[in-house]
Motif scaffolding. Structure first.
Motif, PDB file in Angstrom:
ATOM      1  N   ILE A  92       0.844  -1.198   0.000  1.00 29.58           N
ATOM      2  CA  ILE A  92       0.000   0.000   0.000  1.00 29.58           C
ATOM      3  C   ILE A  92       0.879   1.247   0.000  1.00 29.58           C
ATOM      4  N   SER A  93       0.570   2.193  -0.872  1.00 27.57           N
ATOM      5  CA  SER A  93       1.283   3.476  -0.886  1.00 27.57           C
ATOM      6  C   SER A  93       0.271   4.592  -1.125  1.00 27.57           C
ATOM      7  N   GLU A  94       0.457   5.718  -0.420  1.00 24.18           N
ATOM      8  CA  GLU A  94      -0.467   6.841  -0.577  1.00 24.18           C
ATOM      9  C   GLU A  94      -0.227   7.515  -1.925  1.00 24.18           C
ATOM     10  N   LYS A  95      -1.309   7.927  -2.531  1.00 23.64           N
ATOM     11  CA  LYS A  95      -1.236   8.512  -3.872  1.00 23.64           C
ATOM     12  C   LYS A  95      -1.545  10.004  -3.807  1.00 23.64           C
ATOM     13  N   GLU A  96      -0.724  10.791  -4.456  1.00 22.08           N
ATOM     14  CA  GLU A  96      -0.940  12.238  -4.467  1.00 22.08           C
ATOM     15  C   GLU A  96      -1.996  12.619  -5.502  1.00 22.08           C
ATOM     16  N   GLY A  97      -2.548  13.821  -5.331  1.00 22.46           N
ATOM     17  CA  GLY A  97      -3.483  14.339  -6.312  1.00 22.46           C
ATOM     18  C   GLY A  97      -4.914  13.882  -6.128  1.00 22.46           C
ATOM     19  N   ALA A  98      -5.250  13.402  -4.938  1.00 25.28           N
ATOM     20  CA  ALA A  98      -6.629  12.982  -4.687  1.00 25.28           C
ATOM     21  C   ALA A  98      -7.533  14.207  -4.623  1.00 25.28           C
ATOM     22  N   PRO A  99      -8.803  14.059  -4.997  1.00 26.10           N
ATOM     23  CA  PRO A  99      -9.756  15.184  -4.898  1.00 26.10           C
ATOM     24  C   PRO A  99      -9.855  15.673  -3.449  1.00 26.10           C
ATOM     25  N   GLU A 100     -10.256  16.920  -3.303  1.00 32.15           N
ATOM     26  CA  GLU A 100     -10.371  17.500  -1.962  1.00 32.15           C
ATOM     27  C   GLU A 100     -11.380  16.701  -1.133  1.00 32.15           C
ATOM     28  N   GLY A 101     -10.985  16.441   0.112  1.00 30.72           N
ATOM     29  CA  GLY A 101     -11.858  15.687   1.011  1.00 30.72           C
ATOM     30  C   GLY A 101     -11.714  14.188   0.885  1.00 30.72           C
ATOM     31  N   GLU A 102     -10.790  13.736   0.047  1.00 31.34           N
ATOM     32  CA  GLU A 102     -10.585  12.301  -0.128  1.00 31.34           C
ATOM     33  C   GLU A 102      -9.106  11.956   0.017  1.00 31.34           C
ATOM     34  N   LEU A 103      -8.856  10.701   0.334  1.00 30.35           N
ATOM     35  CA  LEU A 103      -7.496  10.158   0.381  1.00 30.35           C
ATOM     36  C   LEU A 103      -7.411   9.040  -0.650  1.00 30.35           C
ATOM     37  N   ALA A 104      -6.305   8.976  -1.375  1.00 27.30           N
ATOM     38  CA  ALA A 104      -6.143   7.957  -2.412  1.00 27.30           C
ATOM     39  C   ALA A 104      -4.924   7.081  -2.108  1.00 27.30           C
ATOM     40  N   PHE A 105      -5.057   5.798  -2.419  1.00 32.07           N
ATOM     41  CA  PHE A 105      -3.990   4.831  -2.158  1.00 32.07           C
ATOM     42  C   PHE A 105      -3.876   3.884  -3.346  1.00 32.07           C
ATOM     43  N   ASP A 106      -2.630   3.478  -3.613  1.00 34.09           N
ATOM     44  CA  ASP A 106      -2.383   2.413  -4.591  1.00 34.09           C
ATOM     45  C   ASP A 106      -2.083   1.132  -3.837  1.00 34.09           C
ATOM     46  N   ALA A 107      -2.801   0.083  -4.192  1.00 33.17           N
ATOM     47  CA  ALA A 107      -2.534  -1.243  -3.631  1.00 33.17           C
ATOM     48  C   ALA A 107      -2.001  -2.117  -4.754  1.00 33.17           C
ATOM     49  N   THR A 108      -0.723  -2.488  -4.652  1.00 33.03           N
ATOM     50  CA  THR A 108      -0.091  -3.320  -5.673  1.00 33.03           C
ATOM     51  C   THR A 108       0.050  -4.734  -5.113  1.00 33.03           C
ATOM     52  N   PHE A 109      -0.318  -5.707  -5.903  1.00 33.28           N
ATOM     53  CA  PHE A 109      -0.360  -7.086  -5.393  1.00 33.28           C
ATOM     54  C   PHE A 109      -0.287  -8.065  -6.562  1.00 33.28           C
ATOM     55  N   GLU A 110      -0.275  -9.341  -6.231  1.00 33.67           N
ATOM     56  CA  GLU A 110      -0.296 -10.397  -7.246  1.00 33.67           C
ATOM     57  C   GLU A 110      -1.556 -11.231  -7.085  1.00 33.67           C
ATOM     58  N   VAL A 111      -1.949 -11.860  -8.170  1.00 35.30           N
ATOM     59  CA  VAL A 111      -3.090 -12.771  -8.132  1.00 35.30           C
ATOM     60  C   VAL A 111      -2.597 -14.191  -8.404  1.00 35.30           C
ATOM     61  N   TYR A 112      -3.415 -15.145  -8.009  1.00 31.38           N
ATOM     62  CA  TYR A 112      -3.074 -16.537  -8.296  1.00 31.38           C
ATOM     63  C   TYR A 112      -3.115 -16.776  -9.797  1.00 31.38           C
ATOM     64  N   PRO A 113      -2.227 -17.613 -10.297  1.00 30.71           N
ATOM     65  CA  PRO A 113      -2.155 -17.825 -11.747  1.00 30.71           C
ATOM     66  C   PRO A 113      -3.204 -18.830 -12.238  1.00 30.71           C
ATOM     67  N   ASP A 114      -3.434 -18.809 -13.527  1.00 30.86           N
ATOM     68  CA  ASP A 114      -4.171 -19.889 -14.168  1.00 30.86           C
ATOM     69  C   ASP A 114      -3.197 -21.061 -14.318  1.00 30.86           C
TER      70      ASP A 114
END
Length: 434
Positions: A92-114
């Protein structure tokens, strides 16, 4: 909450989460008020500490806790809505440039493969079997006799032969200089059992009590003592005692000493056969299972989530440290163990786990209750008090889970063998038991 899912390379994904700043603020205030009811501070009665003091002391930690909880909840909800099978914890990392009154975050992760499993009917597997022969029973009897052997001092003038227990004093030198581990007094070993290097045993063989001998000995290049490996030493050996072994006769008295239910020669051989057949069965299951798993790895195609490989590597490192601690190594829990030495094995474990899970899911190979019970019953019957073994397993969920995993692996093994091109091969008893 607005959700955006991005596909990065291979299994990596990114979700952008936005949260209301007011939601975070309100939850922080709620938790601080709840905390104020119990917090203590000098000069104030319990429950009467001003909110300003509570906020100053605990505001940061409560804010951090709320952010973690709310972001975690948002991520879980977003992943579920997108029907993503998340492998490992997100970054999880906080993301800049969110609209006023909001907080934005990037969640980077992996998924299970086929997981793509190839044509099992084209897979070739060797399935081994072994017969418990009379020769195997005779060999086991010899081992049991040796476990109960006695020794008596040889008459003066008799030389040492194989199976004798000899007591010696010795000192070795390399270029005339003693070396660590090269000297001992009243050292005992049994000739012919391979505890000592063959050249050492050859020199002692035939010596008589009180006799001394000097001889050269070449240490092998792969000798465990690295400081002397590949070097030649001169040894002075003095033989102080020779004891000849006496093996008990295989009779009813011997059978009685083993505490078997039917203390006759026939009962003894039958008991040995039953125990050997149980051991052979377990080893064959393990060996054939290993052949199946190796075949599955070759026939499966999938990408590996890096997070799962890292988790498995971490578990293996902790396991290595626990092993060092059990051996009495000081500060074993802090031992620097390079992750690279486990990486290949960790990848194999993760790959195999994902392949097995896919087979289980698509072919309904889950462990049934009666299978788990039968497996525990079979193990229990090999012990003197089966009921205690049953209670030991059924009384702990973790132990039951371990048995369930074994049963699943056995189900997968039988399923693959039923589909593959199987070549049945007879394996010699001694080769299986190595």
């Amino acid at each position: 909450m607005a959700v955006t899912v991005e596909t990065l390379e291979k299994l990596e994904r990114r979700i952008t989460l936005t949260l209301s700043a007011d939601t975070i603020k309100n939850e922080v205030e709620t938790r601080l008020k709840r905390l104020a009811k119990t917090v203590k501070a000098d000069g104030f009665r319990p429950g009467k500490v001003p909110m300003s003091v509570v906020a100053q002391r605990y505001g940061y930690s409560v804010q951090y806790e709320v952010m973690n909880d709310k972001v975690g909840e948002a991520f879980s909800k977003a992943a579920n809505e997108a029907q993503l099978r998340v492998a490992g914890a997100p970054r999880i990392s906080e993301k800049e440039g969110a609209p006023e009154g909001e907080l934005a975050f990037d969640a980077t992760f992996e998924v299970y493969p086929d997981v793509k499993i190839g044509d099992l009917s084209a897979t070739e597997i060797d399935r081994v079997s072994t017969e418990v022969t009379d020769a195997a029973i005779d060999k086991t009897l010899d081992i049991l006799r040796k476990q109960r052997r006695t020794f008596a001092q040889r008459a003066a003038g008799e030389g040492a032969v194989d199976d004798d227990r000899v007591t010696i004093d010795f000192e070795g030198k390399i270029d005339g200089v003693p070396f660590d581990g090269g000297k001992a007094e009243a050292f005992q070993f049994i000739l012919g059992e391979g505890r000592m290097l063959e050249a050492f045993e050859k020199a002692v063989r035939g010596m008589k009590t009180g006799e001394s001998k000097t001889f050269p000995l070449q240490f092998p290049e792969d000798y465990q003592g690295k400081e002397v490996a590949g070097k030649e030493a001169d040894f002075l050996v003095t033989l102080t005692k020779i004891e000849a072994q006496h093996l008990p006769e295989v009779d009813e008295a011997f059978a009685q000493s083993l505490g078997i239910q039917d203390p006759t020669l026939e009962g003894l051989r039958a008991d040995i056969r039953k125990n050997l057949e149980r051991e052979v069965k377990n080893r064959l299951i393990a060996r054939n299972k290993s052949a199946v798993m190796e075949a599955l790895i070759k026939v499966a195609d999938l990408d590996l989530p890096k997070a799962l490989v890292q988790n498995e590597t971490d578990r293996m490192i902790e396991g290595a440290r626990a092993d060092l601690k059990q051996r009495g190594i000081k500060d074993a829990d802090k031992a620097p163990i390079p992750a690279e030495i486990f990486h290949e094995q960790a990848e194999r474990r993760v790959r195999l786990g994902l392949v097995v899970a896919e087979l289980v899911r698509t072919n309904q190979l889950q462990a049934k209750g009666e299978q788990i019970g039968a497996h525990i019953e079979e193990m229990a019957l090999s012990y003197e008090k089966p009921e205690e073994v049953r209670r030991w397993y059924f009384g702990d969920r973790q132990r039951l889970a371990e048995v369930e995993a074994l049963v699943v692996e056995n189900n997968v093994t039988e399923f693959v063998l039923s589909k593959a091109k199987v070549s049945d091969k007879q394996l010699p008893f001694d080769e299986l038991m190595v």
